[in-house]
Enzyme design. Sequence first.
Site, PDB file in Angstrom:
ATOM      1  N   GLU A 196     -49.815 145.984 -57.226  1.00  0.00           N
ATOM      2  CA  GLU A 196     -50.932 145.734 -56.428  1.00  0.00           C
ATOM      3  C   GLU A 196     -50.285 145.955 -54.873  1.00  0.00           C
ATOM      4  O   GLU A 196     -51.411 146.161 -54.265  1.00  0.00           O
ATOM      5  CB  GLU A 196     -50.784 143.864 -56.582  1.00  0.00           C
ATOM      6  CG  GLU A 196     -51.161 143.463 -57.967  1.00  0.00           C
ATOM      7  CD  GLU A 196     -49.901 143.428 -58.979  1.00  0.00           C
ATOM      8  OE1 GLU A 196     -49.981 142.564 -59.622  1.00  0.00           O
ATOM      9  OE2 GLU A 196     -48.892 144.077 -58.940  1.00  0.00           O
TER      10      GLU A 196
ATOM     11  N   CYS B 257     -47.959 138.832 -59.974  1.00  0.00           N
ATOM     12  CA  CYS B 257     -46.654 137.744 -59.873  1.00  0.00           C
ATOM     13  C   CYS B 257     -46.676 136.836 -58.650  1.00  0.00           C
ATOM     14  O   CYS B 257     -47.523 137.181 -57.872  1.00  0.00           O
ATOM     15  CB  CYS B 257     -45.565 138.614 -60.032  1.00  0.00           C
ATOM     16  SG  CYS B 257     -45.162 139.709 -58.518  1.00  0.00           S
TER      17      CYS B 257
ATOM     18  N   CYS C 221     -46.802 139.184 -55.615  1.00  0.00           N
ATOM     19  CA  CYS C 221     -48.310 139.962 -55.147  1.00  0.00           C
ATOM     20  C   CYS C 221     -49.276 139.154 -54.844  1.00  0.00           C
ATOM     21  O   CYS C 221     -50.214 139.201 -54.039  1.00  0.00           O
ATOM     22  CB  CYS C 221     -48.461 140.798 -56.526  1.00  0.00           C
ATOM     23  SG  CYS C 221     -47.305 142.038 -56.742  1.00  0.00           S
TER      24      CYS C 221
END
Length: 158
Positions: A66, A94, A97
């Site tokens: 990302e 996560c 990100c």
Amino acid sequence: MRFISFDNESSVSPDEFFMNEAVREARLALAEDEIPIGAIVTCQGKIIGRGHNLTERLNDVSAHAEMQALTAAANYLGGKYLKDCTLYVTIEPCVMCAGASYWFQVGKIVFGAYDTKLGFGRLNQKITHPKTLITGGIREAECAELVREFFRSKRLKS
């Protein structure tokens, strides 16, 4: 960068079409012995950023797919905000990100497989931008299998 646009006459939805491109990025990561997560960013139906995990190659725990795709998209647009853009990623982002997507002000996030261990959704808090739309489960089985295959092969080697 390979520029691909969505053709409105395609037999699949735009989300499935672009998730296919994120899966291609994940397969590049797998070929490089990286955790197979891929991401792309689109704007007005065109891919403007691509990335896959590079944490091992760069020895950088923040080199997630990302982050690579978001940075590439911002560079392409010449600005730091991605309000009119969509981030496609093969696994639920996560916390890092998702937080980055907040600062980039990403308009929409579409992800493949849910990540019940490390995905931002497990926090039960909105850490993405308040205006960000989120869709999960696009090509979920395929995206999850890529990661399972990677870790299965790692266990067999040890």
